[in-house]
Design a protein around this motif. Sequence first.
Motif, PDB file in Angstrom:
ATOM      1  N   GLY A 108       0.884  -1.346  -0.040  1.00  0.00           N
ATOM      2  CA  GLY A 108      -0.076  -0.068  -0.034  1.00  0.00           C
ATOM      3  C   GLY A 108       0.880   1.316  -0.253  1.00  0.00           C
ATOM      4  N   PHE A 109       2.057   1.193  -0.144  1.00  0.00           N
ATOM      5  CA  PHE A 109       2.759   2.313  -0.265  1.00  0.00           C
ATOM      6  C   PHE A 109       3.006   3.056  -1.522  1.00  0.00           C
ATOM      7  CE2 PHE A 109       4.815   0.281   3.578  1.00  0.00           C
ATOM      8  CZ  PHE A 109       4.910   1.312   4.520  1.00  0.00           C
ATOM      9  N   VAL A 110       2.841   4.409  -1.663  1.00  0.00           N
ATOM     10  CA  VAL A 110       2.712   5.082  -2.895  1.00  0.00           C
ATOM     11  C   VAL A 110       4.063   6.030  -2.918  1.00  0.00           C
ATOM     12  CG1 VAL A 110       1.735   7.332  -3.985  1.00  0.00           C
ATOM     13  CG2 VAL A 110       0.450   5.516  -2.573  1.00  0.00           C
ATOM     14  N   PHE A 111       4.673   5.633  -4.118  1.00  0.00           N
ATOM     15  CA  PHE A 111       5.910   6.566  -4.294  1.00  0.00           C
ATOM     16  C   PHE A 111       5.653   7.506  -5.246  1.00  0.00           C
ATOM     17  CE2 PHE A 111       7.253   1.932  -3.243  1.00  0.00           C
ATOM     18  CZ  PHE A 111       8.434   2.231  -2.933  1.00  0.00           C
ATOM     19  N   SER A 112       6.617   8.646  -4.796  1.00  0.00           N
ATOM     20  CA  SER A 112       6.619   9.699  -5.543  1.00  0.00           C
ATOM     21  C   SER A 112       7.853  10.317  -6.139  1.00  0.00           C
ATOM     22  CB  SER A 112       6.343  11.092  -4.513  1.00  0.00           C
ATOM     23  OG  SER A 112       7.216  11.039  -3.574  1.00  0.00           O
ATOM     24  N   SER A 113       8.646   9.196  -6.219  1.00  0.00           N
ATOM     25  CA  SER A 113       9.994   9.608  -6.992  1.00  0.00           C
ATOM     26  C   SER A 113      10.436   8.133  -7.719  1.00  0.00           C
ATOM     27  CB  SER A 113      11.082   9.917  -5.999  1.00  0.00           C
ATOM     28  OG  SER A 113      11.530   8.707  -5.414  1.00  0.00           O
ATOM     29  N   GLU A 114      11.580   8.418  -8.508  1.00  0.00           N
ATOM     30  CA  GLU A 114      12.091   7.111  -9.218  1.00  0.00           C
ATOM     31  C   GLU A 114      13.102   6.613  -8.442  1.00  0.00           C
ATOM     32  OE1 GLU A 114      10.022   9.786 -11.228  1.00  0.00           O
ATOM     33  OE2 GLU A 114      11.954  10.304 -11.881  1.00  0.00           O
ATOM     34  N   THR A 115      13.407   7.338  -7.427  1.00  0.00           N
ATOM     35  CA  THR A 115      14.728   7.059  -6.711  1.00  0.00           C
ATOM     36  C   THR A 115      14.894   5.366  -6.007  1.00  0.00           C
ATOM     37  OG1 THR A 115      14.332   7.967  -4.582  1.00  0.00           O
ATOM     38  CG2 THR A 115      15.277   9.351  -6.238  1.00  0.00           C
ATOM     39  N   ASP A 116      15.943   4.931  -5.799  1.00  0.00           N
ATOM     40  CA  ASP A 116      16.080   3.825  -4.538  1.00  0.00           C
ATOM     41  C   ASP A 116      16.073   4.282  -3.435  1.00  0.00           C
ATOM     42  OD1 ASP A 116      18.627   5.068  -5.219  1.00  0.00           O
ATOM     43  OD2 ASP A 116      19.888   3.398  -5.239  1.00  0.00           O
TER      44      ASP A 116
ATOM     45  N   ILE B 178      14.038   2.796   0.630  1.00  0.00           N
ATOM     46  CA  ILE B 178      14.493   2.693   2.046  1.00  0.00           C
ATOM     47  C   ILE B 178      13.459   3.333   3.050  1.00  0.00           C
ATOM     48  CG2 ILE B 178      16.511   2.853   3.616  1.00  0.00           C
ATOM     49  CD1 ILE B 178      18.161   3.275   1.013  1.00  0.00           C
ATOM     50  N   ALA B 179      13.026   4.415   2.582  1.00  0.00           N
ATOM     51  CA  ALA B 179      12.015   5.197   3.594  1.00  0.00           C
ATOM     52  C   ALA B 179      11.034   4.368   3.806  1.00  0.00           C
ATOM     53  CB  ALA B 179      11.941   6.486   2.988  1.00  0.00           C
ATOM     54  N   HIS B 180      10.206   3.995   2.728  1.00  0.00           N
ATOM     55  CA  HIS B 180       9.128   3.074   2.927  1.00  0.00           C
ATOM     56  C   HIS B 180       9.399   1.722   3.563  1.00  0.00           C
ATOM     57  CE1 HIS B 180       6.687   6.153   1.006  1.00  0.00           C
ATOM     58  NE2 HIS B 180       7.237   5.674  -0.316  1.00  0.00           N
ATOM     59  N   LEU B 181      10.597   1.116   3.637  1.00  0.00           N
ATOM     60  CA  LEU B 181      10.781  -0.204   4.040  1.00  0.00           C
ATOM     61  C   LEU B 181      11.189   0.145   5.393  1.00  0.00           C
ATOM     62  CD1 LEU B 181      11.602  -3.178   3.557  1.00  0.00           C
ATOM     63  CD2 LEU B 181      13.790  -2.335   3.261  1.00  0.00           C
ATOM     64  N   VAL B 182      11.618   1.089   5.998  1.00  0.00           N
ATOM     65  CA  VAL B 182      11.750   1.342   7.150  1.00  0.00           C
ATOM     66  C   VAL B 182      10.516   1.484   8.011  1.00  0.00           C
ATOM     67  CG1 VAL B 182      12.904   2.796   9.351  1.00  0.00           C
ATOM     68  CG2 VAL B 182      14.128   2.127   7.277  1.00  0.00           C
ATOM     69  N   ALA B 183       9.766   2.511   7.424  1.00  0.00           N
ATOM     70  CA  ALA B 183       8.347   2.435   7.791  1.00  0.00           C
ATOM     71  C   ALA B 183       7.512   1.422   7.880  1.00  0.00           C
ATOM     72  CB  ALA B 183       7.587   3.624   6.809  1.00  0.00           C
ATOM     73  N   TRP B 184       7.618   0.503   6.819  1.00  0.00           N
ATOM     74  CA  TRP B 184       6.841  -0.849   6.924  1.00  0.00           C
ATOM     75  C   TRP B 184       7.155  -1.562   8.293  1.00  0.00           C
ATOM     76  CZ3 TRP B 184       8.204  -5.989   5.857  1.00  0.00           C
ATOM     77  CH2 TRP B 184       7.214  -6.930   5.706  1.00  0.00           C
ATOM     78  N   HIS B 185       8.662  -1.748   8.573  1.00  0.00           N
ATOM     79  CA  HIS B 185       9.123  -2.637   9.882  1.00  0.00           C
ATOM     80  C   HIS B 185       8.614  -1.898  10.901  1.00  0.00           C
ATOM     81  CE1 HIS B 185      11.224  -5.810   7.796  1.00  0.00           C
ATOM     82  NE2 HIS B 185      11.643  -5.132   6.959  1.00  0.00           N
ATOM     83  N   TYR B 186       8.613  -0.222  10.985  1.00  0.00           N
ATOM     84  CA  TYR B 186       8.299   0.380  12.404  1.00  0.00           C
ATOM     85  C   TYR B 186       6.794   0.030  12.481  1.00  0.00           C
ATOM     86  CZ  TYR B 186       7.781   3.913  15.851  1.00  0.00           C
ATOM     87  OH  TYR B 186       7.620   4.668  16.742  1.00  0.00           O
ATOM     88  N   ARG B 187       5.725  -0.201  11.488  1.00  0.00           N
ATOM     89  CA  ARG B 187       4.555  -0.318  11.766  1.00  0.00           C
ATOM     90  C   ARG B 187       4.571  -1.807  12.516  1.00  0.00           C
ATOM     91  NH1 ARG B 187       1.520   0.786   5.959  1.00  0.00           N
ATOM     92  NH2 ARG B 187       1.986   2.947   5.909  1.00  0.00           N
ATOM     93  N   LEU B 188       5.278  -2.683  11.872  1.00  0.00           N
ATOM     94  CA  LEU B 188       5.267  -3.990  12.612  1.00  0.00           C
ATOM     95  C   LEU B 188       5.743  -4.192  14.078  1.00  0.00           C
ATOM     96  CD1 LEU B 188       6.567  -6.146   9.406  1.00  0.00           C
ATOM     97  CD2 LEU B 188       4.314  -5.814   9.999  1.00  0.00           C
ATOM     98  N   THR B 189       6.808  -3.322  14.232  1.00  0.00           N
ATOM     99  CA  THR B 189       7.607  -3.595  15.540  1.00  0.00           C
ATOM    100  C   THR B 189       7.157  -2.569  16.426  1.00  0.00           C
ATOM    101  OG1 THR B 189       9.396  -2.353  14.889  1.00  0.00           O
ATOM    102  CG2 THR B 189       9.437  -4.669  14.046  1.00  0.00           C
ATOM    103  N   GLY B 190       6.967  -1.379  16.112  1.00  0.00           N
ATOM    104  CA  GLY B 190       6.797  -0.302  16.919  1.00  0.00           C
ATOM    105  C   GLY B 190       8.059   0.198  17.635  1.00  0.00           C
ATOM    106  N   ASP B 191       9.277  -0.381  17.198  1.00  0.00           N
ATOM    107  CA  ASP B 191      10.570  -0.096  17.704  1.00  0.00           C
ATOM    108  C   ASP B 191      11.470   0.337  16.640  1.00  0.00           C
ATOM    109  OD1 ASP B 191      13.159  -0.422  18.321  1.00  0.00           O
ATOM    110  OD2 ASP B 191      12.757  -1.711  20.160  1.00  0.00           O
ATOM    111  N   LEU B 192      11.803   1.639  16.453  1.00  0.00           N
ATOM    112  CA  LEU B 192      12.351   2.364  15.458  1.00  0.00           C
ATOM    113  C   LEU B 192      13.633   1.729  15.162  1.00  0.00           C
ATOM    114  CD1 LEU B 192      12.293   4.463  13.331  1.00  0.00           C
ATOM    115  CD2 LEU B 192      12.968   6.194  14.872  1.00  0.00           C
ATOM    116  N   LEU B 193      14.426   1.547  16.367  1.00  0.00           N
ATOM    117  CA  LEU B 193      16.002   0.995  16.138  1.00  0.00           C
ATOM    118  C   LEU B 193      15.878  -0.607  15.336  1.00  0.00           C
ATOM    119  CD1 LEU B 193      19.043   0.839  16.541  1.00  0.00           C
ATOM    120  CD2 LEU B 193      18.722   0.092  18.823  1.00  0.00           C
ATOM    121  N   ALA B 194      14.886  -1.298  15.811  1.00  0.00           N
ATOM    122  CA  ALA B 194      14.679  -2.774  15.434  1.00  0.00           C
ATOM    123  C   ALA B 194      14.251  -2.580  14.213  1.00  0.00           C
ATOM    124  CB  ALA B 194      13.680  -3.447  16.259  1.00  0.00           C
ATOM    125  N   ALA B 195      13.406  -1.463  13.701  1.00  0.00           N
ATOM    126  CA  ALA B 195      12.748  -1.505  12.232  1.00  0.00           C
ATOM    127  C   ALA B 195      14.163  -0.957  11.298  1.00  0.00           C
ATOM    128  CB  ALA B 195      11.743  -0.198  12.393  1.00  0.00           C
TER     129      ALA B 195
END
Length: 609
Positions: free
Chosen positions: A116-124, A128-145
């Motif tokens: 469900g993430f929406v991309f606004s750029s063509e960059t790699d 990374i930003a969305h990947l960290v955000a997705w793991h943070y949704r799962l864990t609630g722990d920013l360092l772990a994400a």
Amino acid sequence: MCGIVGAIAQRNITPILLEGLRRLEYRGYDSAGVAVMPSDHHILRVRATGKVAELESALTDNPANGHLGIAHTRWATHGKPAEHNAHPHVSDRLAIVHNGIIENHSALRSRLVEQGFVFSSETDTEVIAHLVAWHYRLTGDLLAAFRAALNELHGAYALALVHEDEPDTLYCARMGSPLVIGEGSGENYLASDPLALLQVTDRFRYLEEGDHARLTLDGCEIWDARGEAVQRPALRYEHAALSLDKGEYRHYMLKEIFEQPGAINDTLAGTLGTDHVLTAILGPDAEARLGNIEHIHIVACGTSYHAGLVARYWIEGQVGIPCQVEVASEYRYRTVAVPANTLLITISQSGETADTLAALRFAAKGGYLATLAICNVAGSSLVREADWRLLTHAGPEIGVASTKAFTTQLVALLWLTTALLQSRSGNQAQVAANVAALRQLPELISRALELEPQITRLAERFANKHHTLFLGRGPHYPIAMEGALKLKEISYIHAEAYAAGELKHGPLALVDENMPVVSVAPSDSLLEKLRSNLEEVRARGGELITFACESIDQEGASPQDTLSLPEVADVISPVLYTIPLQMLSYHVALVKGTDVDKPRNLAKSVTVE
């Protein structure tokens, strides 16, 4: 290439971020941006295409002040230069900046789109930003994400991240791309290059491969790739006292050309005895280990590759050790036959050149006797990972076209040649002669710099030229290659270099009155061979420009076409003849009206493949 700056303090850090970006402009970039955390803990992001000055203008219209923030200059890899591709990238209340290339970004992007993430750029980087955000949704722990995201990334990266849920914390990580942590008084910083932070600190912790860290006002915590807490020593940056201003010079490149006598003095300081070299600078058992070397491989890129080519003539000619020189981007992708007792030498101005670093890491598994790094940056990855190191002490080099870094590399390589010869109890008279020649170099280069007025007039003849040939023989052929590279880098004139004996095997077809031919003509054993090559150019109406030894009788040559250099020992002649070629390129670029210090499409430190 891309640049990162980050800071956390009890004051507004936006001026620190902007000054850091200005200090990284020499690396080459096409856009810039900042993300800062104000007191209400809502990230403010401002981006702009073009120079840092455009970002400053954007910040005037949309002020962004805060005590925590990250900033970036981008050199386009994935996605065209445009504001929507500029860093920082954001996702779910976090912002991130990134240097490097994520090789599996396409697969990660597809998976994140499904989530469900929406991309606004063509960059790699946005991946990374969305990947960290997705793991943070799962864990609630920013360092772990953050750690979970790092484990999924394939490629090279230096990262810095801030999140609204932790408004007093700055996260960072590195893998294959440099990143340092700067220590202040009650505040901490990070950057991809220490130069970005010298206005606020000269003490740095250099992150190792796979390290990630958390910075707060109180200090920093660092973990290695396995997640184990580690300590990285705080080191004082040795060039912190050097001015980064142009001073009286019009451009950094010209300043750095004129700094070469001092840079060579600094490189040789503490390395020479009265008639020998002090091999102990490589370690207490260096001379014995040098004596065991039977083959040498030199791996480098660009200008550093040319330095390696000159060294091959010295090493094979004086020491008799077979020496192979390769471009790092090719070396790392082929099967290399490594003879017994082979030394690998890697050469890099920055010590962070991606292809050269990869070659060094390959060598760790390739059966080499030892590895040696020749580099200008004491805390760089190349220096830290090599068995031995020779520092060139050129000081900061801001101009993209390398000048003093090249000549100090040559000096280090001649010192090494002399050390190899000395370790074999070979020709000690040649050892003493090399030492004497090295001592003379700073004064001789100062004399060569006095040619500037003549070179300035000569450069005017290139105003309407579009192609140039450079010729040299023996160890001066790589110097001709370096001269051609400099001219094309900063004047955008197409230039090629040839071994002069190859002229009649094709390139002579290009020679006419519109094709300047620049030759390097020292008084050495190949001079008569070179003379016949130059006559071939004259006979076809070519515009011949010669840098020659003052003792040579230039039969048939116009005084306007020949510039004389001091007569010197053959072994240091390649270093001396580099100087007028640098000066010629600089003044031709002025005539052409190009951006001398920041030529188009180029970057100072190439930290991606």
